[in-house]
Design an enzyme around this catalytic site. Structure first.
Site, PDB file in Angstrom:
ATOM      1  N   THR A  27       0.833  -1.217   0.000  1.00  0.00           N
ATOM      2  CA  THR A  27       0.000   0.000   0.000  1.00  0.00           C
ATOM      3  C   THR A  27       0.863   1.262   0.000  1.00  0.00           C
ATOM      4  OG1 THR A  27      -1.604  -1.248   1.280  1.00  0.00           O
ATOM      5  CG2 THR A  27      -1.905   1.120   1.223  1.00  0.00           C
ATOM      6  N   LYS A 117       7.743   2.187  12.074  1.00  0.00           N
ATOM      7  CA  LYS A 117       7.827   2.580  13.495  1.00  0.00           C
ATOM      8  C   LYS A 117       8.299   1.428  14.367  1.00  0.00           C
ATOM      9  CE  LYS A 117       3.458   1.025  12.976  1.00  0.00           C
ATOM     10  NZ  LYS A 117       2.369   1.177  12.051  1.00  0.00           N
ATOM     11  N   GLY A 146       1.158   8.946  10.161  1.00  0.00           N
ATOM     12  CA  GLY A 146       0.894   8.849   8.718  1.00  0.00           C
ATOM     13  C   GLY A 146       1.299  10.106   7.975  1.00  0.00           C
ATOM     14  N   GLU A 202      -7.174  -4.679  11.584  1.00  0.00           N
ATOM     15  CA  GLU A 202      -6.500  -5.875  11.049  1.00  0.00           C
ATOM     16  C   GLU A 202      -7.212  -7.133  11.545  1.00  0.00           C
ATOM     17  OE1 GLU A 202      -3.501  -5.816   9.367  1.00  0.00           O
ATOM     18  OE2 GLU A 202      -2.957  -3.702   9.633  1.00  0.00           O
ATOM     19  N   ASP A 213       1.076  -0.467  19.055  1.00  0.00           N
ATOM     20  CA  ASP A 213       1.417   0.404  17.933  1.00  0.00           C
ATOM     21  C   ASP A 213       1.610   1.841  18.440  1.00  0.00           C
ATOM     22  OD1 ASP A 213       1.174   1.058  14.845  1.00  0.00           O
ATOM     23  OD2 ASP A 213      -0.237   2.403  15.850  1.00  0.00           O
ATOM     24  N   LYS A 217       5.052   4.361  18.640  1.00  0.00           N
ATOM     25  CA  LYS A 217       5.061   5.733  18.105  1.00  0.00           C
ATOM     26  C   LYS A 217       5.412   6.759  19.187  1.00  0.00           C
ATOM     27  CE  LYS A 217       1.667   4.586  14.507  1.00  0.00           C
ATOM     28  NZ  LYS A 217       0.220   4.490  14.226  1.00  0.00           N
ATOM     29  N   GLY A 317      -3.102   5.345   5.619  1.00  0.00           N
ATOM     30  CA  GLY A 317      -3.647   5.384   4.258  1.00  0.00           C
ATOM     31  C   GLY A 317      -2.535   5.615   3.254  1.00  0.00           C
TER      32      GLY A 317
HETATM   33  N1  HSE Z   1      -2.363   0.601  12.512  1.00  0.00           N
HETATM   34  C1  HSE Z   1      -2.122   2.012  12.534  1.00  0.00           C
HETATM   35  C2  HSE Z   1      -3.340   2.735  13.087  1.00  0.00           C
HETATM   36  C3  HSE Z   1      -1.831   2.610  11.166  1.00  0.00           C
HETATM   37  O1  HSE Z   1      -4.403   2.148  13.263  1.00  0.00           O
HETATM   38  O2  HSE Z   1      -3.226   3.937  13.318  1.00  0.00           O
HETATM   39  C4  HSE Z   1      -0.402   2.679  10.790  1.00  0.00           C
HETATM   40  O3  HSE Z   1       0.416   3.249  11.734  1.00  0.00           O
END
Ligand code: HSE
Length: 444
Positions: A27, A117, A146, A202, A213, A217, A317
């Site tokens: 992507t 990340k 993003g 996911e 995640d 970050k 995205g």
């Molecule tokens: N999985 C992440 C989110 C997107 O839901 O923000 C990519 O960092």
């Protein structure tokens, strides 16, 4: 004669672009290639970029973007070892082989752009130590938020500030789930299942819903904001699985919304310790982060002397992430293309032409207008006739109050050409019943 020879040399010269070796064509990789190929109206320096190699797992898969013969390859090692490659763009994700390929590219003297990340949060120390020794840049704007520019602002624009706190909604999946739980009064499990069906979550949602995640970050943001490395295991992570619709409803009654916040903050008075954490948090409704909904991300940075700065936008995205990856690439290209005769490593404004600005009469917008009129028959009818004659369509007309002998009429138009609206107003102001037009404002 000499001039002609120079011209011939120039015409015969081969185009020497900055060569990219892109690792991954999913992507983000596809979005980045599409953006870099579609140059019209973008920065002129994009012309200096050559998509030289794109590393993929299989050559047989159908692709949304066509590339010249020989660009696609399954030999990713060869890309990072190729002396012709100037910049390696790692958009394959995962820990290995991404980490090893980044390290190899660095040891071969290549600059690196990455959106990864997970690799940076775990192996940032190793990667940046190697990059500093090799004298190359590792750029990571796309790794957090993003398409939101937050890495460069922390590294550059805000770097003179003493940062006190970085507070972010930096996981779109959980923000989408919590927003829907709040607006629909639904359960976590029901919204998660629907989000998976719609592609917002996911199949294995662990990294998102358990806060991991966001943990990666905030570790990266904390490191940049506070100027030190962060051990990922020191980052406290609590996800949103236990947030119930009952809690959301009580929070709402008490004047809060529940958000998964990632927070990095100076913890102690002497500034010697940080607190770096991810957890569901009751946020006052008036707080700037409370209205960040759905898949959007936002990062609030607090520093001295600047105060509060908030960055908001799409946190994931193809297009948004490609924007961040490509801006890193462009920054590196500006450095690589800097010469003594063309010194522009900071992408300063190099344009000579003027933009054409449309006159206000051509603006298309909605208007709010307030009229004071005589309180007599046909006033609203005459107003409507005048507007209609000039093609101005009204969205609403209300007669709210009376000022002494006068009636107060407020209209909001649909989108109209400002010139047409002005003609209608000019005619309206000549009507016998109109005393004055005290307010005229544009509506977004
Ligand atoms: N999985 C992440 C989110 C997107 O839901 O923000 C990519 O960092």
């Amino acid at each position: 004669m000499l001039r002609l020879q120079l011209l011939l040399v120039n015409l015969g010269a081969k185009f020497v672009g900055v060569k990219l070796g892109i690792l991954g064509f999913g992507t983000v990789g596809t979005g980045t290639v599409q953006l870099l190929q579609d140059r019209e109206g973008r920065h002129p320096l994009l012309q200096e970029i050559e998509i030289y190699r794109v590393g993929v797992r299989s050559l047989d898969q159908p692709r949304a973007v066509k590339l010249p013969e020989g660009v696609l390859t399954t030999d990713l090692e060869a890309i990072v070892n190729d002396p012709a490659v100037d910049i390696v763009v790692e958009v394959m994700g995962g820990l290995e082989p991404a980490r090893s390929l980044i390290l190899k590219a660095i040891s071969n003297g290549k600059h690196v752009v990455t959106a990864n990340k997970a690799v940076i949060a775990r192996f940032g120390a190793e990667i940046f130590t190697n990059a500093n020794q090799a004298g190359v840049y590792v750029m990571l704007e796309a790794a957090v938020g993003g398409g939101i520019p937050v890495i460069q602002p922390l590294k550059q624009s805000l770097s003179v500030n003493r940062i006190q706190a970085v507070t972010g909604i930096i996981n779109g999946t959980t923000n989408y789930i919590l927003t829907r739980m709040q607006t629909e009064g639904s359960n976590f499990n029901d919204v998660l299942a629907d989000a998976q069906r719609l592609g917002y979550a996911e199949a294995d949602p662990t990294a998102d819903v358990d806060g991991l995640d966001a943990g990666d970050k905030i570790a990266i943001l904390a490191s940049l904001a506070f100027g030190g490395r962060i051990h990922l295991e020191d980052v406290y992570c609590e996800g949103i699985r236990q947030v119930s619709k009952t809690d959301i409803a009580y929070a709402e009654k008490l004047g809060f919304v529940i958000k998964l916040l990632a927070i990095a903050k100076r913890q102690t008075k002497d500034n010697s310790k940080l607190s770096v954490r991810v957890h569901p948090t009751l946020v006052p409704k008036a707080h700037p982060l409370a209205s960040v909904n759905g898949v959007y991300n936002a990062i609030l940075v607090e520093g001295e002397p600047i105060g509060q700065v908030m960055f908001f936008g799409p946190g994931a995205g193809a297009g948004a992430t490609a924007s961040a990856v490509s801006s890193d690439i462009l920054n590196l290209v500006a450095i690589l293309k800097t010469t003594t005769t063309n010194p522009n490593p900071l992408l300063s404004c190099g344009h000579d032409d003027y933009c054409q600005i449309a006159p206000m009469a051509e603006l298309v917008t909605r208007f709010y207008a307030r009229f004071l009129t005589k309180d007599q028959p046909s006033v609203i009818g005459n107003l409507g006739t005048c507007f209609g004659k000039h093609g101005v369509s009204l969205e609403s007309v209300v007669q709210t109050g009376v000022h002494g002998e006068l009636a107060e009429i407020v209209v909001v138009t649909h989108d109209v050409r400002e010139g047409d609206f002005r003609l209608a107003l000019a005619e309206i102001s000549t009507l016998e019943a109109i005393e004055s037009i005290p307010s005229l404002l544009r509506v977004l």
